[in-house]
Motif scaffolding. Structure first.
Motif, PDB file in Angstrom:
ATOM      1  N   GLU A  43       0.828  -1.205   0.000  1.00 57.26           N
ATOM      2  CA  GLU A  43       0.000   0.000   0.000  1.00 57.26           C
ATOM      3  C   GLU A  43       0.866   1.259   0.000  1.00 57.26           C
ATOM      4  OE1 GLU A  43      -0.300  -1.169   4.478  1.00 57.26           O
ATOM      5  OE2 GLU A  43       0.464  -2.013   2.608  1.00 57.26           O
ATOM      6  N   HIS A  44       2.159   1.102   0.313  1.00 55.98           N
ATOM      7  CA  HIS A  44       3.121   2.207   0.161  1.00 55.98           C
ATOM      8  C   HIS A  44       3.937   2.043  -1.124  1.00 55.98           C
ATOM      9  CE1 HIS A  44       2.557   4.119   4.100  1.00 55.98           C
ATOM     10  NE2 HIS A  44       2.303   2.899   4.528  1.00 55.98           N
ATOM     11  N   PHE A  45       4.382   0.820  -1.389  1.00 49.45           N
ATOM     12  CA  PHE A  45       5.228   0.593  -2.568  1.00 49.45           C
ATOM     13  C   PHE A  45       4.492   0.895  -3.873  1.00 49.45           C
ATOM     14  CE2 PHE A  45       7.740  -2.824  -0.045  1.00 49.45           C
ATOM     15  CZ  PHE A  45       8.349  -1.827   0.688  1.00 49.45           C
ATOM     16  N   THR A  46       3.163   0.901  -3.834  1.00 49.61           N
ATOM     17  CA  THR A  46       2.414   1.223  -5.050  1.00 49.61           C
ATOM     18  C   THR A  46       2.668   2.646  -5.517  1.00 49.61           C
ATOM     19  OG1 THR A  46       0.216   1.010  -6.051  1.00 49.61           O
ATOM     20  CG2 THR A  46       0.317   2.073  -3.897  1.00 49.61           C
ATOM     21  N   HIS A  47       3.219   3.487  -4.641  1.00 51.40           N
ATOM     22  CA  HIS A  47       3.513   4.874  -5.007  1.00 51.40           C
ATOM     23  C   HIS A  47       4.928   5.043  -5.572  1.00 51.40           C
ATOM     24  CE1 HIS A  47      -0.165   5.575  -2.930  1.00 51.40           C
ATOM     25  NE2 HIS A  47       0.334   5.394  -1.729  1.00 51.40           N
ATOM     26  N   ARG A  92      -6.178 -16.890   0.352  1.00 49.32           N
ATOM     27  CA  ARG A  92      -5.630 -15.657  -0.215  1.00 49.32           C
ATOM     28  C   ARG A  92      -6.610 -14.827  -1.035  1.00 49.32           C
ATOM     29  NH1 ARG A  92       0.209 -15.118  -0.210  1.00 49.32           N
ATOM     30  NH2 ARG A  92       1.155 -16.888   0.871  1.00 49.32           N
ATOM     31  N   PRO A  93      -7.597 -15.410  -1.726  1.00 46.48           N
ATOM     32  CA  PRO A  93      -8.530 -14.546  -2.476  1.00 46.48           C
ATOM     33  C   PRO A  93      -9.231 -13.508  -1.607  1.00 46.48           C
ATOM     34  CG  PRO A  93      -8.717 -16.793  -3.273  1.00 46.48           C
ATOM     35  CD  PRO A  93      -7.787 -16.837  -2.080  1.00 46.48           C
ATOM     36  N   LEU A  94      -9.306 -13.742  -0.292  1.00 44.85           N
ATOM     37  CA  LEU A  94      -9.906 -12.736   0.589  1.00 44.85           C
ATOM     38  C   LEU A  94      -9.138 -11.421   0.548  1.00 44.85           C
ATOM     39  CD1 LEU A  94     -10.699 -14.916   3.755  1.00 44.85           C
ATOM     40  CD2 LEU A  94     -12.335 -14.032   2.082  1.00 44.85           C
ATOM     41  N   LEU A  95      -7.853 -11.498   0.195  1.00 41.90           N
ATOM     42  CA  LEU A  95      -7.038 -10.287   0.166  1.00 41.90           C
ATOM     43  C   LEU A  95      -7.486  -9.318  -0.926  1.00 41.90           C
ATOM     44  CD1 LEU A  95      -3.577 -11.991   0.734  1.00 41.90           C
ATOM     45  CD2 LEU A  95      -4.749 -10.458   2.330  1.00 41.90           C
ATOM     46  N   ALA A  96      -8.169  -9.822  -1.931  1.00 36.91           N
ATOM     47  CA  ALA A  96      -8.669  -8.925  -2.982  1.00 36.91           C
ATOM     48  C   ALA A  96      -9.646  -7.920  -2.387  1.00 36.91           C
ATOM     49  CB  ALA A  96      -9.340  -9.734  -4.092  1.00 36.91           C
ATOM     50  N   GLY A  97     -10.489  -8.371  -1.448  1.00 38.64           N
ATOM     51  CA  GLY A  97     -11.406  -7.454  -0.775  1.00 38.64           C
ATOM     52  C   GLY A  97     -10.673  -6.455   0.089  1.00 38.64           C
ATOM     53  N   TRP A  98      -9.612  -6.916   0.762  1.00 39.18           N
ATOM     54  CA  TRP A  98      -8.800  -6.008   1.592  1.00 39.18           C
ATOM     55  C   TRP A  98      -8.222  -4.893   0.718  1.00 39.18           C
ATOM     56  CZ3 TRP A  98      -3.999  -3.928   2.154  1.00 39.18           C
ATOM     57  CH2 TRP A  98      -3.651  -3.453   3.409  1.00 39.18           C
ATOM     58  N   LYS A  99      -7.750  -5.263  -0.457  1.00 36.12           N
ATOM     59  CA  LYS A  99      -7.133  -4.271  -1.339  1.00 36.12           C
ATOM     60  C   LYS A  99      -8.151  -3.255  -1.847  1.00 36.12           C
ATOM     61  CE  LYS A  99      -3.623  -7.526  -2.889  1.00 36.12           C
ATOM     62  NZ  LYS A  99      -3.137  -8.325  -4.029  1.00 36.12           N
ATOM     63  N   LEU A 100      -9.376  -3.711  -2.089  1.00 39.27           N
ATOM     64  CA  LEU A 100     -10.400  -2.763  -2.525  1.00 39.27           C
ATOM     65  C   LEU A 100     -10.599  -1.662  -1.489  1.00 39.27           C
ATOM     66  CD1 LEU A 100     -13.139  -5.121  -4.042  1.00 39.27           C
ATOM     67  CD2 LEU A 100     -11.695  -3.495  -5.280  1.00 39.27           C
ATOM     68  N   LEU A 101     -10.408  -2.000  -0.230  1.00 41.60           N
ATOM     69  CA  LEU A 101     -10.624  -1.037   0.849  1.00 41.60           C
ATOM     70  C   LEU A 101      -9.391  -0.174   1.126  1.00 41.60           C
ATOM     71  CD1 LEU A 101     -12.522  -3.344   3.380  1.00 41.60           C
ATOM     72  CD2 LEU A 101     -13.518  -1.543   1.950  1.00 41.60           C
ATOM     73  N   PHE A 102      -8.201  -0.763   1.027  1.00 39.21           N
ATOM     74  CA  PHE A 102      -7.022  -0.086   1.579  1.00 39.21           C
ATOM     75  C   PHE A 102      -5.883   0.157   0.595  1.00 39.21           C
ATOM     76  CE2 PHE A 102      -8.840  -2.712   5.115  1.00 39.21           C
ATOM     77  CZ  PHE A 102      -9.448  -1.664   5.783  1.00 39.21           C
ATOM     78  N   LEU A 103      -5.941  -0.395  -0.599  1.00 37.26           N
ATOM     79  CA  LEU A 103      -4.846  -0.186  -1.552  1.00 37.26           C
ATOM     80  C   LEU A 103      -5.210   0.965  -2.482  1.00 37.26           C
ATOM     81  CD1 LEU A 103      -2.129  -1.038  -2.711  1.00 37.26           C
ATOM     82  CD2 LEU A 103      -3.320  -2.732  -4.125  1.00 37.26           C
ATOM     83  N   HIS A 104      -4.428   2.033  -2.420  1.00 44.22           N
ATOM     84  CA  HIS A 104      -4.712   3.245  -3.191  1.00 44.22           C
ATOM     85  C   HIS A 104      -3.532   3.506  -4.130  1.00 44.22           C
ATOM     86  CE1 HIS A 104      -8.019   4.027  -0.397  1.00 44.22           C
ATOM     87  NE2 HIS A 104      -7.169   3.711   0.562  1.00 44.22           N
ATOM     88  N   GLU A 125      -4.313   0.738   7.420  1.00 42.50           N
ATOM     89  CA  GLU A 125      -3.947   2.012   8.040  1.00 42.50           C
ATOM     90  C   GLU A 125      -5.156   2.949   8.071  1.00 42.50           C
ATOM     91  OE1 GLU A 125      -0.502   3.840   6.343  1.00 42.50           O
ATOM     92  OE2 GLU A 125       0.588   1.933   6.213  1.00 42.50           O
ATOM     93  N   ILE A 126      -5.329   3.638   9.185  1.00 45.76           N
ATOM     94  CA  ILE A 126      -6.414   4.614   9.310  1.00 45.76           C
ATOM     95  C   ILE A 126      -5.904   5.919   8.712  1.00 45.76           C
ATOM     96  CG2 ILE A 126      -7.998   5.768  10.892  1.00 45.76           C
ATOM     97  CD1 ILE A 126      -7.513   3.485  12.870  1.00 45.76           C
ATOM     98  N   ARG A 127      -6.243   6.174   7.472  1.00 45.03           N
ATOM     99  CA  ARG A 127      -5.646   7.288   6.737  1.00 45.03           C
ATOM    100  C   ARG A 127      -5.986   8.639   7.350  1.00 45.03           C
ATOM    101  NH1 ARG A 127      -6.569   7.004   0.554  1.00 45.03           N
ATOM    102  NH2 ARG A 127      -4.476   7.920   0.463  1.00 45.03           N
ATOM    103  N   SER A 128      -7.145   8.727   8.015  1.00 42.71           N
ATOM    104  CA  SER A 128      -7.512   9.990   8.658  1.00 42.71           C
ATOM    105  C   SER A 128      -6.641  10.277   9.871  1.00 42.71           C
ATOM    106  CB  SER A 128      -8.987   9.961   9.074  1.00 42.71           C
ATOM    107  OG  SER A 128      -9.219   8.930  10.021  1.00 42.71           O
ATOM    108  N   GLN A 129      -5.889   9.281  10.340  1.00 43.29           N
ATOM    109  CA  GLN A 129      -4.989   9.456  11.478  1.00 43.29           C
ATOM    110  C   GLN A 129      -3.547   9.174  11.071  1.00 43.29           C
ATOM    111  OE1 GLN A 129      -6.371   7.385  15.057  1.00 43.29           O
ATOM    112  NE2 GLN A 129      -8.448   7.376  14.237  1.00 43.29           N
TER     113      GLN A 129
END
Length: 434
Positions: free
Chosen positions: A134-138, A173-185, A225-229
């Motif tokens: 979620e950081h390395f994507t930048h 592992r396919p559950l991680l696709a849902g995690w990424k929808l929420l937290f991978l930007h 990560e709680i991006r607002s914090q």
């Protein structure tokens, strides 16, 4: 009887419909989570990479602390296998050497970029966010290619990582696709035209390859990560990563120069010494060009705010009041700590921070203070800097809590920590995890 049979048939039809919907939903979810494999390649010859690209990749690997997570204790560098404790179980880091069987030797540059930016392995399997994609994507493609060049020119090591030990059903592992929808930007770190090039370079490194928020930002129950914090403080390997925003508890305002010194040596005389997971970070940053560290410091100091020109408050030392409030802690301090930390101790005045400047004593969370007493502090760079033995084997949780309560009362003006014994017990347990 006819009515009863009709009711049974009706319920059966509803159950079948719900079952079909559930199966359809599962199939749709699997389809959405599916990623194709990328064809393997023959391991590229080390000489096929330009020397300057490999050298740049080596520097970027230090900035990203790759070897810290991907080297087990006593293992070969970058061969993986290091256990990473999480609230969801234990993960083991992957082998990043160019071994074609157990490492990334048959990965193309495109497969490596996908893993770093999307969290998907060459085989198409989703990767766990212990790899902070979620950081390395930048990170820009050119830098990822340099990092790839560096890794592919290392000595191959044939060593498979142990199987992860996660709570059910997180091993699916396919559950991680849902995690990424929420937290991978996705997307590069924006450039602020109102800031200097140094500050923007720091923002790129901190938000991307440096992944500082991975430790210094609190996480929600799903591990995102709680991006607002952002940078409001977090937990790393059982230690408290202090806030890097305006709530930073340092007794004296951080300046760029002070933070550069800390990040390159592990110590700032006006603040604190690096301990726990921060030690390896310092060891890595001591080996990169100073300009990169200055850029990181410029960005972080701007996030912490404050004015270096503000008056410096007097340093507290409420020895008598602290001894009355924590008599056992005062006795333990005199016997075990005062030789190094008491007034007139030889270690004082040699560039080491006073306890009244120790950030861990001023933090709202006692976790790192407890870990420092339990585990001790090791100099991060070739034995240079302060060293403190751990007292996990000689002091009970109650005794450590007594010492910490005394130190907090004596050397800060902050309110007493609550439920200290429980906090120490938790720190001891987490510090013992793999």
């Amino acid at each position: 009887m006819v009515t009863m049979l009709g009711g049974v048939r009706g319920r059966t039809r509803w159950l079948l419909a719900l079952l079909l919907l559930a199966v359809a939903g599962a199939l749709i979810a699997l389809a959405l989570s599916w990623r194709p494999a990328i064809a393997p390649i023959a391991p590229p010859a080390p000489g096929s990479f330009a020397p300057e690209q490999v050298a740049r990749g080596a520097m970027l690997a230090k900035l990203g602390d790759c070897a810290v997570c991907h080297t087990r204790e006593g293992g070969r560098p970058l061969a993986g296998g290091r256990p990473l404790a999480t609230p969801f179980g234990t993960l083991y880091s992957d082998n990043l050497t160019p071994d074609p069987e157990t490492g990334i030797g048959n990965w193309s540059a495109a497969a490596f970029r996908r893993a770093m930016q999307d969290g998907v392995s060459r085989s198409g399997a989703h990767l766990y966010p212990a790899l902070p994609y979620e950081h390395f994507t930048h990170v820009r493609d050119a830098d990822l290619d340099a990092l790839y060049a560096f890794l592919m020119t290392r000595r191959p090591v044939r060593e498979a990582a142990p199987a992860n030990r996660l709570i059910f059903p997180l091993g699916f592992r396919p559950l991680l696709a849902g995690w990424k929808l929420l937290f991978l930007h996705h997307g590069e770190t924006p450039v602020d035209p109102m800031r200097s090039s140094e500050w923007n370079r720091g923002a790129y490194l901190v938000e991307g390859l440096g992944h500082c928020g991975g430790c210094h930002t609190p996480r929600n129950l799903a591990g995102g990560e709680i991006r607002s914090q952002a940078y409001a403080g977090g937990i790393a390997e059982g230690w408290r990563a202090p806030p890097l925003d305006t709530s930073n508890p340092a007794a004296r305002t951080w300046t760029q120069e002070a933070l550069v010194t800390y990040l390159r040596t592990g110590i700032s005389p006006d603040h604190s010494a690096a301990a726990g997971p921060m030690g390896p970070v310092v060891e890595s940053l001591s080996q990169v060009p100073e300009g990169e560290v200055r850029a990181i410091a410029a960005y972080i100091v701007s996030r912490m705010g404050g004015s270096p020109a503000a008056p410096i408050p007097p340093l507290p030392d409420h020895a008598d009041a602290a001894a009355r409030a924590f008599p056992e802690g005062a006795v333990l301090f005199a016997g075990a700590c005062a030789g190094c930390h008491g007034p007139g101790a030889p270690m004082l005045g040699q560039g080491r921070p006073l306890l009244s400047l120790a950030t861990v004593l001023r933090d709202t969370d006692p976790t790192s203070a407890a870990q420092a007493v339990l585990q001790g502090i090791e100099p991060p760079i070739a034995g240079r800097g302060p060293k403190m033995p751990g007292f996990a084997d000689t002091l009970t949780d109650r005794q450590v809590a007594a010492v910490l309560g005394y130190l907090r009362a004596r050397y800060t003006d902050q309110p007493d920590w609550k439920k200290l014994s429980a906090a120490v017990a938790k720190a001891r347990k987490e510090g013992a995890q793999p």
